[in-house]
Design an enzyme around this catalytic site. Structure first.
Site, mmCIF file in Angstrom:
data_model
loop_
_atom_site.group_PDB
_atom_site.id
_atom_site.type_symbol
_atom_site.label_atom_id
_atom_site.label_comp_id
_atom_site.label_asym_id
_atom_site.label_seq_id
_atom_site.Cartn_x
_atom_site.Cartn_y
_atom_site.Cartn_z
ATOM 1 N N HIS A 95 0.838 -1.201 0.000
ATOM 2 C CA HIS A 95 0.000 0.000 0.000
ATOM 3 C C HIS A 95 0.874 1.253 0.000
ATOM 4 O O HIS A 95 1.826 1.357 0.776
ATOM 5 C CB HIS A 95 -0.902 0.006 1.238
ATOM 6 C CG HIS A 95 -1.733 1.251 1.366
ATOM 7 N ND1 HIS A 95 -1.555 2.166 2.377
ATOM 8 C CD2 HIS A 95 -2.735 1.731 0.591
ATOM 9 C CE1 HIS A 95 -2.430 3.154 2.230
ATOM 10 N NE2 HIS A 95 -3.147 2.918 1.161
ATOM 11 N N SER A 96 0.579 2.188 -0.888
ATOM 12 C CA SER A 96 1.169 3.521 -0.901
ATOM 13 C C SER A 96 2.707 3.460 -0.880
ATOM 14 O O SER A 96 3.310 2.848 -1.755
ATOM 15 C CB SER A 96 0.601 4.324 0.276
ATOM 16 O OG SER A 96 0.777 5.690 0.087
#
Length: 273
Positions: A95-96
């Site tokens: 994620h991210s």
């Protein structure tokens, strides 16, 4: 955006009867393993093994923050989980900021990864830092937020309201749990050979409620690459908090796609003449 046939309806349906799989989840900046709690509960509840480590200096390991913590530290964190747990055929999800970590992990151990899934994630480039990939204006804005501390320079967490989470209580939870992150994780260059592109199942999921277009732009570029499956999630940036079932379903579909590819590659091609 295109949806590759590897994750079509038949594969998604088959994921409902998927035998046990291993999932390794890498969180984003300022977060910790805690942010995957809802996805972990869904996957573990279906009999899968799920690992959601906190990277050094973050989450339950915030006390380990030091001037020595950099991007390579976080790559080593995830590699150590793979080694210690003797994992193989993993579904690795990032994620991210975690995209910068997981891509390097996959590049170092492509044979251990069955599927690599990016969730509103950054894609690093060899020899360049994450700050290098930003525009000069954004780079200046990020650097202006740096705080010098006895444990080294850090980036304070962004307000959770920016993530466009649906529930106010989730905004409060994220604000409560996020901690400063070592600046070096954004200034250290990535080290990549391109081996991660050998992974058979590659997927990128972008969120639709997050106002910044960065990740949708990445998804649009990757949609031109037939090796990638592109998904859109109607959620804020922290999709694992906003729509954990949708994220779990995507990961299960990727696990089944990886199993299908593996079985196809292992199948005999016929008797020699």
């Amino acid at each position: 955006m295109t949806i590759a046939p590897t994750l079509g309806p038949d594969i998604i349906a088959a994921a409902e009867i998927l035998t046990m799989a291993d999932f390794l989840l890498v969180h984003g900046a300022w977060h910790g393993g805690w942010c995957w709690r809802r996805v972990v509960a869904i996957l573990a509840g279906e009999g899968h093994r799920v690992f959601a480590p906190s990277l050094t200096g973050l989450g339950d390991r915030a006390h380990l923050l030091s001037p020595d913590v950099g991007l390579a530290t976080h790559v080593d964190d995830v590699l150590a989980v793979i080694e210690a747990e003797e994992l193989a055929d993993i579904v690795l999800c990032a994620h991210s900021y975690g995209g910068a970590v997981a891509t390097q992990v996959a590049d170092r151990m492509p044979g251990k990864i069955g599927a690599l899934v990016f969730l509103d994630a950054l894609l690093p480039q060899d020899g360049r830092s994450l700050l290098d990939l930003d525009s000069p204006k954004r780079r200046e804005a990020i650097v202006s937020r740096v705080v010098e501390t006895p444990r080294g320079p850090v980036l304070p967490p962004a307000p959770a309201a920016l993530y466009a989470l649906a529930a106010p209580e989730d905004v409060a939870w994220v604000d409560r749990r996020c901690v400063p992150q070592a600046l070096r994780t954004y200034t250290d260059p990535a080290v990549l050979t391109g081996a991660w592109m050998e992974i058979k199942v590659l997927a990128y999921a972008c969120t639709l409620r997050f106002p910044a277009p960065d990740f949708r732009d990445i998804a649009a570029q990757l949609a031109k690459d037939p090796r990638f499956t592109i998904r859109e999630l109607t959620s804020g940036h922290d999709a694992m908090i906003d729509v954990p079932q949708d994220v779990a379903d995507l990961l299960l579909a990727c696990a089944e796609a990886a199993r299908t590819v593996e079985a196809t590659c292992a199948a005999p091609t016929g008797s020699p003449s």
